[in-house]
Design an enzyme around this catalytic site. Structure first.
Site, PDB file in Angstrom:
ATOM      1  N   CYS A  65      74.708  21.729  67.579  1.00  0.00           N
ATOM      2  CA  CYS A  65      75.636  22.861  67.593  1.00  0.00           C
ATOM      3  C   CYS A  65      75.429  23.722  66.350  1.00  0.00           C
ATOM      4  O   CYS A  65      75.278  23.188  65.246  1.00  0.00           O
ATOM      5  CB  CYS A  65      77.072  22.356  67.645  1.00  0.00           C
ATOM      6  SG  CYS A  65      78.294  23.688  67.732  1.00  0.00           S
ATOM      7  N   CYS A  69      81.990  23.046  61.946  1.00  0.00           N
ATOM      8  CA  CYS A  69      83.289  22.367  61.927  1.00  0.00           C
ATOM      9  C   CYS A  69      83.166  21.035  61.188  1.00  0.00           C
ATOM     10  O   CYS A  69      82.393  20.164  61.573  1.00  0.00           O
ATOM     11  CB  CYS A  69      83.776  22.139  63.346  1.00  0.00           C
ATOM     12  SG  CYS A  69      83.837  23.652  64.350  1.00  0.00           S
ATOM     13  N   CYS A  72      83.295  17.476  62.948  1.00  0.00           N
ATOM     14  CA  CYS A  72      82.505  17.245  64.158  1.00  0.00           C
ATOM     15  C   CYS A  72      81.134  16.654  63.861  1.00  0.00           C
ATOM     16  O   CYS A  72      80.379  17.175  63.024  1.00  0.00           O
ATOM     17  CB  CYS A  72      82.356  18.554  64.927  1.00  0.00           C
ATOM     18  SG  CYS A  72      81.521  18.341  66.516  1.00  0.00           S
ATOM     19  N   CYS A 109      86.842  16.157  82.308  1.00  0.00           N
ATOM     20  CA  CYS A 109      86.678  17.208  81.314  1.00  0.00           C
ATOM     21  C   CYS A 109      85.192  17.396  81.033  1.00  0.00           C
ATOM     22  O   CYS A 109      84.531  16.480  80.538  1.00  0.00           O
ATOM     23  CB  CYS A 109      87.419  16.839  80.033  1.00  0.00           C
ATOM     24  SG  CYS A 109      89.169  16.505  80.304  1.00  0.00           S
ATOM     25  N   CYS A 142      88.407  20.291  84.118  1.00  0.00           N
ATOM     26  CA  CYS A 142      88.707  21.078  82.926  1.00  0.00           C
ATOM     27  C   CYS A 142      87.394  21.348  82.203  1.00  0.00           C
ATOM     28  O   CYS A 142      86.627  20.413  81.934  1.00  0.00           O
ATOM     29  CB  CYS A 142      89.667  20.316  82.013  1.00  0.00           C
ATOM     30  SG  CYS A 142      90.092  21.215  80.492  1.00  0.00           S
ATOM     31  N   CYS A 202      94.627  24.251  78.106  1.00  0.00           N
ATOM     32  CA  CYS A 202      94.717  22.967  77.404  1.00  0.00           C
ATOM     33  C   CYS A 202      94.314  23.233  75.960  1.00  0.00           C
ATOM     34  O   CYS A 202      93.203  23.687  75.694  1.00  0.00           O
ATOM     35  CB  CYS A 202      93.775  21.957  78.061  1.00  0.00           C
ATOM     36  SG  CYS A 202      93.620  20.379  77.200  1.00  0.00           S
ATOM     37  N   ARG A 272      98.757  14.684  75.448  1.00  0.00           N
ATOM     38  CA  ARG A 272      97.658  13.741  75.687  1.00  0.00           C
ATOM     39  C   ARG A 272      97.296  12.999  74.404  1.00  0.00           C
ATOM     40  O   ARG A 272      97.030  13.602  73.372  1.00  0.00           O
ATOM     41  CB  ARG A 272      96.421  14.483  76.211  1.00  0.00           C
ATOM     42  CG  ARG A 272      95.291  13.547  76.636  1.00  0.00           C
ATOM     43  CD  ARG A 272      94.138  14.336  77.227  1.00  0.00           C
ATOM     44  NE  ARG A 272      94.631  15.240  78.254  1.00  0.00           N
ATOM     45  CZ  ARG A 272      94.029  16.369  78.607  1.00  0.00           C
ATOM     46  NH1 ARG A 272      92.914  16.754  77.998  1.00  0.00           N
ATOM     47  NH2 ARG A 272      94.543  17.126  79.554  1.00  0.00           N
TER      48      ARG A 272
END
Length: 426
Positions: A65, A69, A72, A109, A142, A202, A272
């Site tokens: 990626c 972040c 992550c 998901c 999702c 979400c 959740r």
């Protein structure tokens, strides 16, 4: 405790607590913890009964990626040693989704690393959605693909996506401390695009990144304002090779207080219990089911979770039941609003065509605000010895909150499931 009675009353009326009340929940003592859980549990049961919705993650594209972040393991320059692979083929993703559905998952998901999808990526995901729905027509889908460009949310909805996930993660004031390659406003915009396209939104948070109580309350109140249908509460998994690898700032008791605060602020929303529950809540996970009405089944994106069969046993042993595809997740007023916006709630099977039945499928124990007896709002009595002072997980327990020791023994990087030759943990 007057505070808890007030919060229960407000939760049953869908009334937002004050910031001071939310902060007071986080400031409660360990001696008061069971009372806090019991009070928030009243609100959870009023809107969702004793049902637990199961969700299953499929990582369509792992690692590599370009974003930075700090939390992550897939970030730019990560040295985490995670699995890295490009896009799964639709049939591979459908097979992975099938493992989750077989374990009882109601929602799949679909997640892909990256800043956001290209139009070609949206085509790929659309083909994947079609492959999954062909085999499992009742399952909710999702998508979680990063920042959306104009028109992409509408295309995903047209392809059959029921929901879109994009977390706010932390407060606006501290967002720049964890990410510099995009902004908090970018995240808000993507959630709003999903809602405008008629998808169920979400959006949630990550606790344990060194934030203050005020930051936690800020992000949860921001989520309340955005009004997503589901709010995932993640607890930081300090993965080796990331900037936050040494941040072990959570205790099981603090995790429960955070979940209770989220439930009081977002009473009728699917809360959740998400990443990090196993390593931070440990043996107190069953108590968290009194606060959250939804969990992830099995593994996460890049780390291993509790085995699916252990999740199912935990739910049953705690006196809860797995929510079926023939049951509407959301309370009637939310399901009706979502249907009116042009999206199926995804909370029941395709029989009957779309979401027509939602208005008739409210939980039997969802209590109208004007039907709550005045004496029904005191916290349930729970034996004080029902919670051990310290969770004994059979593994090393992290040192005191705020330390920067490594606890790699508690974090297992995923080596199975989609993208591998090993069966998934469902």
């Amino acid at each position: 405790m007057d505070l808890l009675n007030t919060l229960v009353e407000k939760g049953l009326r869908r009334e937002t607590p004050t910031r001071e009340e939310a902060l007071a929940v986080l400031a409660t003592s360990d001696d008061e913890l069971l009372d806090v859980v019991a009070a928030a549990g009243k609100v959870r049961r009023a809107w969702f009964g004793r049902r637990v919705k199961l969700n299953y993650l499929v990582n369509l594209k792992s690692g590599l990626c370009p974003e930075d972040c700090s939390y992550c393991s897939q970030r730019l320059g990560s040295k985490s040693g995670i699995l890295k692979y490009t896009w799964l083929k639709p049939e591979q993703a459908a097979a992975a989704a099938g493992a989750g559905v077989a374990g009882g998952a109601k929602r799949v998901c679909l997640v892909a690393s990256g800043r956001g999808p290209t139009d070609r990526d949206v085509d790929r995901v659309s083909q994947t959605i079609a492959a999954i729905k062909e085999e499992h027509q009742d399952v909710e889908i999702c998508a979680c693909l990063g920042l959306l460009s104009d028109g992409q949310a509408e295309r995903l909805k047209d392809a059959g996506a029921n929901a879109y996930n994009h977390n706010l993660n932390t407060s606006e004031a501290t967002y720049g401390d964890i990410t510099t390659t995009h902004t908090y406003a970018d995240r808000v915009s993507t959630v709003q695009q999903a809602q405008a396209a008629g998808m169920s939104a979400c959006s949630g948070l990550i606790a344990g990144m060194g934030e203050s109580d005020e930051d936690l309350v800020d992000v949860v109140f921001s989520l309340r304002e955005l009004d997503p249908d589901s709010v995932p509460v993640n607890f930081l998994i300090p993965i080796e090779g990331t900037p936050l690898a040494g941040d072990w700032n959570l205790t099981p008791q603090r995790c429960l207080r955070i979940l209770a605060m989220v439930r009081f602020v977002c009473p009728d929303v699917e809360v959740r219990l998400a990443g990090g529950r196993e390593i931070h809540l440990r043996t107190l996970q069953p108590l968290a089911l009194n606060l959250a009405n939804s969990i992830f089944l099995g593994d996460y994106l890049t780390t291993e979770g509790q085995s699916g069969k252990d999740d199912l046993a935990m739910i049953a042993d705690a006196g809860f039941e797995v929510e079926g595809t023939d049951t509407t997740t959301l309370p009637a007023h939310r399901a009706d609003a979502l249907a009116a916006a042009g999206s199926g709630c995804g909370g029941h099977g395709a029989e009957g065509g779309g979401c027509g039945p939602c208005g008739d499928a409210a939980p039997a124990d969802a209590v109208p605000a004007d039907a709550v007896p005045a004496d029904a709002v005191s916290a349930d009595a729970v034996p004080a010895d029902a919670v051990p002072a310290q969770a004994a997980a059979g593994a090393a327990v992290p040192a005191a909150a705020g330390t920067r020791e490594s606890h790699a023994d508690l974090v297992a990087v995923r080596r199975r499931g989609a993208g591998t030759d090993l069966p998934p943990n469902a």
